[in-house]
Design a protein around this motif. Structure first.
Motif, PDB file in Angstrom:
ATOM      1  N   HIS A 143      -2.191  12.128   5.374  1.00 17.81           N
ATOM      2  CA  HIS A 143      -2.902  10.924   5.825  1.00 17.81           C
ATOM      3  C   HIS A 143      -2.626  10.647   7.305  1.00 17.81           C
ATOM      4  CE1 HIS A 143      -3.866   6.497   5.726  1.00 17.81           C
ATOM      5  NE2 HIS A 143      -4.900   7.029   5.104  1.00 17.81           N
TER       6      HIS A 143
ATOM      7  N   ALA B   9      -1.056   8.635  -3.247  1.00 17.69           N
ATOM      8  CA  ALA B   9      -1.886   7.425  -3.114  1.00 17.69           C
ATOM      9  C   ALA B   9      -3.016   7.393  -4.142  1.00 17.69           C
ATOM     10  CB  ALA B   9      -2.434   7.342  -1.692  1.00 17.69           C
TER      11      ALA B   9
ATOM     12  N   HIS C  68      -4.791  -0.195  -5.247  1.00 18.10           N
ATOM     13  CA  HIS C  68      -6.226  -0.475  -5.085  1.00 18.10           C
ATOM     14  C   HIS C  68      -7.063   0.794  -5.226  1.00 18.10           C
ATOM     15  CE1 HIS C  68      -4.329   0.440  -1.264  1.00 18.10           C
ATOM     16  NE2 HIS C  68      -5.491   0.858  -0.805  1.00 18.10           N
TER      17      HIS C  68
ATOM     18  N   SER D 115      -1.071   4.133  -4.593  1.00 19.12           N
ATOM     19  CA  SER D 115      -1.784   2.904  -4.206  1.00 19.12           C
ATOM     20  C   SER D 115      -2.203   2.165  -5.465  1.00 19.12           C
ATOM     21  CB  SER D 115      -3.055   3.236  -3.410  1.00 19.12           C
ATOM     22  OG  SER D 115      -2.768   3.905  -2.213  1.00 19.12           O
TER      23      SER D 115
ATOM     24  N   THR E 159      -6.692  13.246   1.737  1.00 19.58           N
ATOM     25  CA  THR E 159      -7.701  12.198   1.884  1.00 19.58           C
ATOM     26  C   THR E 159      -9.128  12.744   1.790  1.00 19.58           C
ATOM     27  OG1 THR E 159      -6.118  11.110   3.323  1.00 19.58           O
ATOM     28  CG2 THR E 159      -8.374  10.265   3.374  1.00 19.58           C
TER      29      THR E 159
ATOM     30  N   GLY F 129      -3.610  13.382  -3.712  1.00 15.58           N
ATOM     31  CA  GLY F 129      -4.217  14.474  -3.053  1.00 15.58           C
ATOM     32  C   GLY F 129      -4.639  14.062  -1.641  1.00 15.58           C
TER      33      GLY F 129
ATOM     34  N   VAL G 283       1.535  15.850  -0.359  1.00 16.25           N
ATOM     35  CA  VAL G 283       0.393  14.977  -0.591  1.00 16.25           C
ATOM     36  C   VAL G 283      -0.290  15.311  -1.910  1.00 16.25           C
ATOM     37  CG1 VAL G 283      -1.737  14.059   0.408  1.00 16.25           C
ATOM     38  CG2 VAL G 283       0.036  14.953   1.907  1.00 16.25           C
TER      39      VAL G 283
ATOM     40  N   CYS H  23      -2.480  -2.730  -2.321  1.00 16.92           N
ATOM     41  CA  CYS H  23      -1.085  -2.803  -2.765  1.00 16.92           C
ATOM     42  C   CYS H  23      -0.680  -1.400  -3.201  1.00 16.92           C
ATOM     43  CB  CYS H  23      -0.887  -3.805  -3.904  1.00 16.92           C
ATOM     44  SG  CYS H  23      -1.785  -3.440  -5.404  1.00 16.92           S
TER      45      CYS H  23
ATOM     46  N   GLY I 240       0.844  -1.198   0.000  1.00 21.61           N
ATOM     47  CA  GLY I 240       0.000   0.000   0.000  1.00 21.61           C
ATOM     48  C   GLY I 240       0.876   1.244   0.000  1.00 21.61           C
ATOM     49  N   ALA I 241       0.229   2.395  -0.126  1.00 23.98           N
ATOM     50  CA  ALA I 241       0.978   3.655  -0.119  1.00 23.98           C
ATOM     51  C   ALA I 241       1.658   3.872   1.227  1.00 23.98           C
ATOM     52  CB  ALA I 241       0.036   4.820  -0.433  1.00 23.98           C
TER      53      ALA I 241
HETATM   54  C1  LIG Z   1      -3.241  10.763   1.029  1.00 28.33           C
HETATM   55  C2  LIG Z   1      -3.281   9.302   1.366  1.00 28.33           C
HETATM   56  N1  LIG Z   1      -2.146   8.678   1.684  1.00 28.33           N
HETATM   57  C3  LIG Z   1      -2.116   7.379   2.009  1.00 28.33           C
HETATM   58  C4  LIG Z   1      -3.269   6.636   2.037  1.00 28.33           C
HETATM   59  C5  LIG Z   1      -3.200   5.208   2.451  1.00 28.33           C
HETATM   60  O1  LIG Z   1      -2.948   4.437   1.342  1.00 28.33           O
HETATM   61  P1  LIG Z   1      -2.847   2.850   1.428  1.00 28.33           P
HETATM   62  O2  LIG Z   1      -4.205   2.376   1.830  1.00 28.33           O
HETATM   63  O3  LIG Z   1      -2.474   2.441   0.053  1.00 28.33           O
HETATM   64  O4  LIG Z   1      -1.798   2.523   2.422  1.00 28.33           O
HETATM   65  C6  LIG Z   1      -4.479   7.220   1.704  1.00 28.33           C
HETATM   66  C7  LIG Z   1      -5.708   6.443   1.728  1.00 28.33           C
HETATM   67  O5  LIG Z   1      -6.797   6.883   1.602  1.00 28.33           O
HETATM   68  C8  LIG Z   1      -4.491   8.599   1.359  1.00 28.33           C
HETATM   69  O6  LIG Z   1      -5.630   9.236   1.081  1.00 28.33           O
END
Ligand SMILES: Cc1ncc(COP(=O)(O)O)c(C=O)c1O
Length: 392
Positions: A122, A203, A235, A233, A173, A171, A169, A244, A94-95
Protein backbone atom coordinates in the motif's frame (compact mmCIF):
# COMPACT_ATOMS: atom_id res chain seq x y z
CA UNK A 1 -14.82 36.53 13.00
CA UNK A 2 -17.48 35.27 10.56
CA UNK A 3 -20.73 34.60 12.39
CA UNK A 4 -22.23 31.19 11.54
CA UNK A 5 -26.00 31.57 11.23
CA UNK A 6 -28.01 28.43 12.06
CA UNK A 7 -29.42 26.75 8.95
CA UNK A 8 -32.13 24.25 8.16
CA UNK A 9 -29.96 21.26 7.23
CA UNK A 10 -32.80 18.87 6.29
CA UNK A 11 -32.56 19.57 2.53
CA UNK A 12 -28.78 19.05 2.61
CA UNK A 13 -29.09 15.68 4.30
CA UNK A 14 -31.77 14.69 1.78
CA UNK A 15 -29.64 15.74 -1.17
CA UNK A 16 -26.60 13.90 0.17
CA UNK A 17 -28.71 10.81 0.82
CA UNK A 18 -29.83 10.75 -2.84
CA UNK A 19 -26.33 11.45 -4.09
CA UNK A 20 -24.74 8.62 -2.11
CA UNK A 21 -27.48 6.17 -3.10
CA UNK A 22 -27.13 7.07 -6.79
CA UNK A 23 -23.32 6.99 -6.75
CA UNK A 24 -23.22 3.73 -4.78
CA UNK A 25 -24.21 1.47 -7.67
CA UNK A 26 -21.42 2.80 -9.88
CA UNK A 27 -18.85 2.42 -7.11
CA UNK A 28 -17.40 -0.99 -7.88
CA UNK A 29 -13.72 -0.08 -7.72
CA UNK A 30 -13.09 0.22 -3.98
CA UNK A 31 -13.23 -2.60 -1.44
CA UNK A 32 -15.82 -1.21 0.99
CA UNK A 33 -18.63 -3.67 1.77
CA UNK A 34 -21.96 -1.94 2.39
CA UNK A 35 -24.31 -4.90 2.80
CA UNK A 36 -24.38 -4.79 6.63
CA UNK A 37 -26.12 -1.71 8.01
CA UNK A 38 -26.65 -0.33 11.51
CA UNK A 39 -30.11 1.17 11.86
CA UNK A 40 -30.53 -0.72 15.14
CA UNK A 41 -27.57 1.18 16.57
CA UNK A 42 -28.94 4.60 15.60
CA UNK A 43 -29.90 5.53 19.18
CA UNK A 44 -26.47 4.74 20.57
CA UNK A 45 -24.81 6.05 17.51
CA UNK A 46 -26.43 9.43 17.26
CA UNK A 47 -26.86 10.42 20.88
CA UNK A 48 -23.98 9.00 22.92
CA UNK A 49 -20.33 9.96 23.30
CA UNK A 50 -18.27 6.78 23.36
CA UNK A 51 -14.53 7.22 23.78
CA UNK A 52 -12.25 4.19 24.10
CA UNK A 53 -9.26 6.31 25.07
CA UNK A 54 -6.17 4.36 26.13
CA UNK A 55 -5.83 0.62 26.57
CA UNK A 56 -8.74 -1.67 25.72
CA UNK A 57 -7.51 -3.91 28.56
CA UNK A 58 -7.96 -1.20 31.15
CA UNK A 59 -11.18 0.82 31.46
CA UNK A 60 -9.73 3.98 32.97
CA UNK A 61 -11.63 6.73 34.77
CA UNK A 62 -14.30 7.25 32.11
CA UNK A 63 -17.33 4.97 31.81
CA UNK A 64 -18.62 6.03 28.43
CA UNK A 65 -16.62 3.52 26.46
CA UNK A 66 -17.09 0.12 24.81
CA UNK A 67 -13.80 -1.49 25.81
CA UNK A 68 -15.43 -4.70 27.02
CA UNK A 69 -16.92 -5.14 23.56
CA UNK A 70 -13.66 -4.03 21.96
CA UNK A 71 -11.86 -6.93 23.64
CA UNK A 72 -14.48 -9.33 22.31
CA UNK A 73 -13.97 -7.91 18.81
CA UNK A 74 -10.19 -8.29 19.10
CA UNK A 75 -10.63 -11.88 20.29
CA UNK A 76 -13.08 -12.77 17.52
CA UNK A 77 -10.71 -11.45 14.87
CA UNK A 78 -7.75 -13.09 16.63
CA UNK A 79 -9.63 -16.42 16.67
CA UNK A 80 -10.41 -16.16 12.96
CA UNK A 81 -6.71 -15.42 12.36
CA UNK A 82 -5.65 -18.39 14.56
CA UNK A 83 -3.77 -16.20 17.05
CA UNK A 84 -2.58 -17.99 20.21
CA UNK A 85 -3.94 -17.12 23.68
CA UNK A 86 -0.99 -14.74 24.23
CA UNK A 87 -2.60 -12.38 21.68
CA UNK A 88 -2.97 -8.63 22.19
CA UNK A 89 -4.78 -6.09 20.05
CA UNK A 90 -7.05 -3.10 19.71
CA UNK A 91 -9.52 -1.43 17.35
CA UNK A 92 -7.68 1.09 15.20
CA UNK A 93 -8.94 3.75 12.83
CA UNK A 94 -7.85 1.59 9.88
CA UNK A 95 -5.28 -0.90 8.63
CA UNK A 96 -2.76 1.89 8.17
CA UNK A 97 -2.77 2.71 11.89
CA UNK A 98 -2.28 -0.96 12.71
CA UNK A 99 0.70 -1.22 10.39
CA UNK A 100 2.19 1.92 11.91
CA UNK A 101 1.79 0.48 15.40
CA UNK A 102 3.57 -2.72 14.32
CA UNK A 103 6.41 -0.78 12.67
CA UNK A 104 6.86 1.39 15.74
CA UNK A 105 6.97 -1.70 17.94
CA UNK A 106 9.62 -3.19 15.63
CA UNK A 107 11.71 -0.03 15.82
CA UNK A 108 11.47 0.01 19.61
CA UNK A 109 12.69 -3.58 19.77
CA UNK A 110 15.32 -3.20 17.07
CA UNK A 111 16.43 0.41 16.49
CA UNK A 112 18.47 -0.72 13.45
CA UNK A 113 15.47 -2.43 11.80
CA UNK A 114 15.02 -2.17 8.03
CA UNK A 115 11.52 -2.48 6.51
CA UNK A 116 11.08 -4.78 3.50
CA UNK A 117 7.89 -4.75 1.43
CA UNK A 118 6.97 -5.31 -2.18
CA UNK A 119 6.45 -2.64 -4.78
CA UNK A 120 2.76 -3.59 -4.68
CA UNK A 121 2.39 -2.80 -0.96
CA UNK A 122 0.00 0.00 0.00
CA UNK A 123 1.20 3.49 -0.85
CA UNK A 124 0.97 4.59 2.79
CA UNK A 125 3.81 2.28 3.76
CA UNK A 126 6.41 4.61 2.26
CA UNK A 127 4.91 7.49 4.24
CA UNK A 128 4.97 5.47 7.45
CA UNK A 129 8.62 4.54 6.90
CA UNK A 130 9.49 8.17 6.34
CA UNK A 131 7.52 9.32 9.40
CA UNK A 132 9.16 6.68 11.61
CA UNK A 133 12.54 7.37 9.99
CA UNK A 134 13.04 3.71 9.15
CA UNK A 135 14.75 2.60 5.94
CA UNK A 136 12.43 0.90 3.45
CA UNK A 137 13.71 -1.59 0.88
CA UNK A 138 11.23 -2.10 -1.95
CA UNK A 139 11.17 -5.64 -3.30
CA UNK A 140 10.10 -6.64 -6.80
CA UNK A 141 6.92 -8.58 -7.53
CA UNK A 142 6.44 -11.76 -9.54
CA UNK A 143 4.05 -12.14 -12.47
CA UNK A 144 1.11 -12.53 -10.11
CA UNK A 145 1.89 -9.36 -8.16
CA UNK A 146 3.25 -11.25 -5.12
CA UNK A 147 6.48 -10.32 -3.40
CA UNK A 148 9.44 -11.89 -5.23
CA UNK A 149 10.86 -14.04 -2.43
CA UNK A 150 14.18 -14.57 -4.25
CA UNK A 151 14.62 -10.81 -4.55
CA UNK A 152 13.68 -10.43 -0.88
CA UNK A 153 16.22 -13.08 0.12
CA UNK A 154 18.91 -11.25 -1.86
CA UNK A 155 18.14 -7.95 -0.13
CA UNK A 156 18.03 -9.61 3.31
CA UNK A 157 21.40 -11.23 2.60
CA UNK A 158 22.92 -7.81 1.89
CA UNK A 159 21.92 -6.60 5.36
CA UNK A 160 22.24 -9.75 7.44
CA UNK A 161 23.56 -7.85 10.41
CA UNK A 162 20.44 -5.66 10.66
CA UNK A 163 17.04 -6.52 12.07
CA UNK A 164 14.28 -7.00 9.49
CA UNK A 165 10.62 -5.98 9.51
CA UNK A 166 8.82 -7.59 6.63
CA UNK A 167 5.40 -6.27 5.73
CA UNK A 168 3.61 -9.03 3.84
CA UNK A 169 0.48 -8.03 1.95
CA UNK A 170 -2.82 -9.92 1.71
CA UNK A 171 -3.94 -8.78 -0.79
CA UNK A 172 -2.36 -6.03 -2.78
CA UNK A 173 -4.39 -2.94 -3.51
CA UNK A 174 -4.67 -3.30 -7.28
CA UNK A 175 -4.68 -7.07 -7.97
CA UNK A 176 -5.40 -8.56 -4.50
CA UNK A 177 -2.27 -10.69 -4.78
CA UNK A 178 -1.21 -12.46 -1.58
CA UNK A 179 2.43 -12.62 -0.51
CA UNK A 180 3.78 -16.07 0.32
CA UNK A 181 4.26 -15.64 4.07
CA UNK A 182 5.55 -19.20 4.77
CA UNK A 183 8.21 -18.67 2.06
CA UNK A 184 9.15 -15.31 3.63
CA UNK A 185 9.59 -16.97 7.04
CA UNK A 186 11.66 -19.76 5.45
CA UNK A 187 13.92 -17.20 3.72
CA UNK A 188 14.58 -15.49 7.06
CA UNK A 189 15.25 -18.85 8.71
CA UNK A 190 17.73 -19.86 6.01
CA UNK A 191 19.75 -16.73 6.68
CA UNK A 192 19.37 -16.98 10.45
CA UNK A 193 17.77 -13.54 10.58
CA UNK A 194 16.34 -13.97 14.04
CA UNK A 195 15.99 -10.30 14.93
CA UNK A 196 12.88 -9.95 12.80
CA UNK A 197 9.19 -9.05 12.76
CA UNK A 198 6.70 -10.20 10.16
CA UNK A 199 3.57 -8.07 9.94
CA UNK A 200 0.68 -9.07 7.67
CA UNK A 201 -1.22 -6.20 6.09
CA UNK A 202 -4.47 -8.10 5.55
CA UNK A 203 -6.58 -4.98 5.01
CA UNK A 204 -8.96 -6.62 2.54
CA UNK A 205 -8.13 -10.33 2.28
CA UNK A 206 -6.90 -11.21 5.76
CA UNK A 207 -10.33 -12.22 7.06
CA UNK A 208 -11.77 -13.75 3.87
CA UNK A 209 -8.69 -15.94 3.40
CA UNK A 210 -8.76 -17.11 7.02
CA UNK A 211 -12.52 -17.79 6.84
CA UNK A 212 -12.43 -19.64 3.52
CA UNK A 213 -8.89 -20.66 2.53
CA UNK A 214 -8.39 -20.96 -1.21
CA UNK A 215 -6.57 -23.80 -2.96
CA UNK A 216 -3.00 -22.87 -3.80
CA UNK A 217 -3.02 -19.64 -1.77
CA UNK A 218 -0.64 -19.82 1.22
CA UNK A 219 -1.91 -19.05 4.73
CA UNK A 220 -1.34 -15.50 5.91
CA UNK A 221 -2.54 -15.77 9.51
CA UNK A 222 -0.95 -16.74 12.82
CA UNK A 223 -1.03 -20.42 11.87
CA UNK A 224 2.14 -19.49 9.99
CA UNK A 225 4.94 -19.62 12.54
CA UNK A 226 6.80 -16.34 12.47
CA UNK A 227 3.88 -13.97 11.88
CA UNK A 228 4.18 -11.45 14.72
CA UNK A 229 1.23 -9.16 13.94
CA UNK A 230 -1.62 -8.73 11.48
CA UNK A 231 -4.17 -6.06 10.72
CA UNK A 232 -7.50 -6.02 8.89
CA UNK A 233 -9.71 -3.09 7.90
CA UNK A 234 -13.23 -2.97 9.33
CA UNK A 235 -14.72 -0.91 6.51
CA UNK A 236 -13.64 -3.39 3.86
CA UNK A 237 -14.91 -6.95 4.39
CA UNK A 238 -16.79 -6.25 7.63
CA UNK A 239 -18.93 -3.42 6.20
CA UNK A 240 -18.61 -1.01 9.13
CA UNK A 241 -19.45 1.89 6.77
CA UNK A 242 -16.78 4.03 8.38
CA UNK A 243 -13.04 3.59 8.54
CA UNK A 244 -11.67 1.35 11.29
CA UNK A 245 -9.50 -1.73 11.66
CA UNK A 246 -8.43 -4.45 14.06
CA UNK A 247 -4.78 -4.98 14.95
CA UNK A 248 -3.69 -8.28 16.50
CA UNK A 249 -0.25 -9.22 17.87
CA UNK A 250 0.89 -12.77 18.63
CA UNK A 251 2.47 -11.48 21.87
CA UNK A 252 1.87 -8.08 23.46
CA UNK A 253 3.91 -5.26 21.95
CA UNK A 254 6.37 -3.34 24.11
CA UNK A 255 3.83 -0.51 24.42
CA UNK A 256 1.50 -2.82 26.35
CA UNK A 257 3.79 -2.51 29.38
CA UNK A 258 3.24 1.27 29.62
CA UNK A 259 2.08 2.62 32.96
CA UNK A 260 -1.27 4.34 33.56
CA UNK A 261 -1.69 8.00 32.69
CA UNK A 262 -3.11 9.69 35.77
CA UNK A 263 -5.54 11.90 33.81
CA UNK A 264 -7.21 9.04 31.92
CA UNK A 265 -6.57 6.23 34.40
CA UNK A 266 -5.54 3.91 31.58
CA UNK A 267 -2.26 3.17 29.81
CA UNK A 268 -1.47 4.97 26.57
CA UNK A 269 -0.81 1.96 24.34
CA UNK A 270 -2.44 2.98 21.08
CA UNK A 271 -1.30 5.46 18.45
CA UNK A 272 -4.35 7.69 18.80
CA UNK A 273 -5.37 9.32 22.08
CA UNK A 274 -9.16 9.41 21.99
CA UNK A 275 -10.58 6.51 20.00
CA UNK A 276 -14.06 5.87 18.68
CA UNK A 277 -16.17 3.54 20.78
CA UNK A 278 -18.79 3.46 18.02
CA UNK A 279 -16.68 1.61 15.46
CA UNK A 280 -16.24 -1.17 18.02
CA UNK A 281 -20.03 -1.55 18.22
CA UNK A 282 -20.26 -1.81 14.45
CA UNK A 283 -17.47 -4.38 14.29
CA UNK A 284 -19.24 -6.37 17.00
CA UNK A 285 -22.54 -6.24 15.16
CA UNK A 286 -20.88 -7.36 11.95
CA UNK A 287 -18.93 -10.21 13.55
CA UNK A 288 -21.26 -11.44 16.29
CA UNK A 289 -24.52 -10.36 14.66
CA UNK A 290 -23.87 -12.44 11.55
CA UNK A 291 -21.57 -15.17 12.88
CA UNK A 292 -18.85 -17.16 11.16
CA UNK A 293 -20.98 -19.17 8.73
CA UNK A 294 -22.73 -16.08 7.35
CA UNK A 295 -19.35 -14.44 6.80
CA UNK A 296 -18.10 -17.56 5.03
CA UNK A 297 -21.16 -17.38 2.79
CA UNK A 298 -20.35 -13.73 2.04
CA UNK A 299 -16.81 -14.71 1.03
CA UNK A 300 -18.08 -17.42 -1.34
CA UNK A 301 -20.67 -15.06 -2.79
CA UNK A 302 -18.02 -12.40 -3.53
CA UNK A 303 -15.71 -14.96 -5.16
CA UNK A 304 -18.59 -16.28 -7.30
CA UNK A 305 -19.43 -12.77 -8.46
CA UNK A 306 -15.76 -12.18 -9.27
CA UNK A 307 -15.60 -15.39 -11.35
CA UNK A 308 -18.71 -14.19 -13.20
CA UNK A 309 -17.23 -10.70 -13.77
CA UNK A 310 -13.95 -12.10 -15.06
CA UNK A 311 -15.71 -14.41 -17.53
CA UNK A 312 -18.13 -11.70 -18.73
CA UNK A 313 -15.26 -9.26 -19.36
CA UNK A 314 -13.21 -11.85 -21.19
CA UNK A 315 -16.18 -12.70 -23.39
CA UNK A 316 -16.26 -9.13 -24.74
CA UNK A 317 -12.49 -9.10 -25.34
CA UNK A 318 -11.22 -7.52 -22.12
CA UNK A 319 -8.03 -9.17 -20.88
CA UNK A 320 -9.37 -9.70 -17.34
CA UNK A 321 -7.66 -11.71 -14.59
CA UNK A 322 -8.20 -12.68 -10.96
CA UNK A 323 -6.39 -14.68 -8.30
CA UNK A 324 -8.25 -17.82 -7.13
CA UNK A 325 -9.25 -16.31 -3.77
CA UNK A 326 -9.86 -12.78 -4.98
CA UNK A 327 -12.88 -10.49 -5.05
CA UNK A 328 -10.81 -8.29 -7.38
CA UNK A 329 -10.84 -8.59 -11.17
CA UNK A 330 -8.09 -6.62 -12.86
CA UNK A 331 -7.68 -5.63 -16.48
CA UNK A 332 -5.85 -3.07 -18.63
CA UNK A 333 -6.86 0.57 -18.10
CA UNK A 334 -10.27 1.10 -19.75
CA UNK A 335 -11.24 4.00 -22.04
CA UNK A 336 -11.92 7.25 -20.15
CA UNK A 337 -15.62 7.17 -21.18
CA UNK A 338 -16.00 4.22 -18.82
CA UNK A 339 -14.21 5.73 -15.85
CA UNK A 340 -16.30 8.90 -16.18
CA UNK A 341 -19.37 6.83 -15.36
CA UNK A 342 -17.95 4.07 -13.16
CA UNK A 343 -15.68 4.41 -10.14
CA UNK A 344 -12.80 2.26 -11.34
CA UNK A 345 -9.32 3.11 -10.04
CA UNK A 346 -6.60 2.72 -12.63
CA UNK A 347 -2.89 3.33 -12.89
CA UNK A 348 -0.98 3.32 -16.16
CA UNK A 349 -0.87 -0.49 -16.25
CA UNK A 350 -3.96 -1.84 -14.59
CA UNK A 351 -7.53 -1.09 -13.47
CA UNK A 352 -9.86 -3.19 -11.37
CA UNK A 353 -13.32 -3.82 -10.02
CA UNK A 354 -13.88 -5.44 -6.64
CA UNK A 355 -16.86 -7.70 -6.11
CA UNK A 356 -17.82 -6.78 -2.57
CA UNK A 357 -21.05 -8.40 -1.31
CA UNK A 358 -23.34 -5.60 -2.53
CA UNK A 359 -22.08 -5.85 -6.13
CA UNK A 360 -24.66 -7.82 -8.11
CA UNK A 361 -24.44 -9.70 -11.37
CA UNK A 362 -26.68 -7.08 -12.93
CA UNK A 363 -24.17 -4.37 -11.86
CA UNK A 364 -21.51 -6.43 -13.62
CA UNK A 365 -23.71 -6.81 -16.73
CA UNK A 366 -24.21 -3.04 -16.91
CA UNK A 367 -20.49 -2.43 -16.40
CA UNK A 368 -19.50 -4.94 -19.08
CA UNK A 369 -22.05 -3.45 -21.46
CA UNK A 370 -20.65 0.06 -20.92
CA UNK A 371 -17.10 -1.29 -21.30
CA UNK A 372 -18.00 -2.87 -24.63
CA UNK A 373 -19.67 0.32 -25.87
CA UNK A 374 -16.65 2.42 -24.79
CA UNK A 375 -14.26 0.04 -26.57
CA UNK A 376 -16.46 0.19 -29.69
CA UNK A 377 -16.31 3.98 -29.70
CA UNK A 378 -12.57 3.79 -29.26
CA UNK A 379 -12.29 1.54 -32.31
CA UNK A 380 -14.47 3.88 -34.40
CA UNK A 381 -12.20 6.75 -33.42
CA UNK A 382 -9.18 4.70 -34.51
CA UNK A 383 -8.00 3.84 -31.00
CA UNK A 384 -6.51 0.58 -29.89
CA UNK A 385 -8.46 -2.50 -30.84
CA UNK A 386 -8.10 -4.06 -27.43
CA UNK A 387 -6.67 -2.64 -24.21
CA UNK A 388 -3.06 -3.67 -23.62
CA UNK A 389 -2.34 -6.72 -21.50
CA UNK A 390 -2.22 -6.03 -17.77
CA UNK A 391 1.29 -6.22 -16.41
CA UNK A 392 0.48 -8.46 -13.49
C1 LIG B 1 -3.08 -3.55 1.03
C2 LIG B 1 -3.73 -2.39 1.73
N1 LIG B 1 -3.23 -1.98 2.90
C3 LIG B 1 -3.76 -0.94 3.57
C4 LIG B 1 -4.84 -0.26 3.07
C5 LIG B 1 -5.36 0.91 3.82
O1 LIG B 1 -6.29 0.48 4.73
P1 LIG B 1 -7.08 1.49 5.67
O2 LIG B 1 -7.91 2.34 4.77
O3 LIG B 1 -7.89 0.61 6.54
O4 LIG B 1 -6.07 2.26 6.43
C6 LIG B 1 -5.41 -0.65 1.87
C7 LIG B 1 -6.55 0.07 1.33
O5 LIG B 1 -7.02 -0.10 0.25
C8 LIG B 1 -4.84 -1.75 1.17
O6 LIG B 1 -5.31 -2.14 -0.01
Amino acid sequence: MTIIEPQDLGPLWERLGHQFTDDGRQNIGFPGATDITFDDLAGLWAGTLLNNIGSPYDGGHGRNHTKGIELQVVNMVADILSAPPSRWGYVTDGATEGTEHALLDARRRFPDAVIYASAAAHYMLAELAEKLMMPLVVIGVDDGGRIDVADLAGELARRRDRAAVIVAVAGTTMAEAVDDVPAIVAACDRMSINRRRIHVDGALSGLPLALVPADGVPRVDFSVRGVTSAVVSGHKFLSTLEPCGVLVYREPPLAAAAGRVSYTGTASVTLAGSRSGHTTLKLYKSLAGLGTEAHRARVRHCRDTAVYACERLRRVGVDAHRHPHAFTVYFPPPPPELTQRWVVPADDRCAHLICMPQVTRSDIDRFVHDFEVAMGKRRLLGGRRKPAMAAT
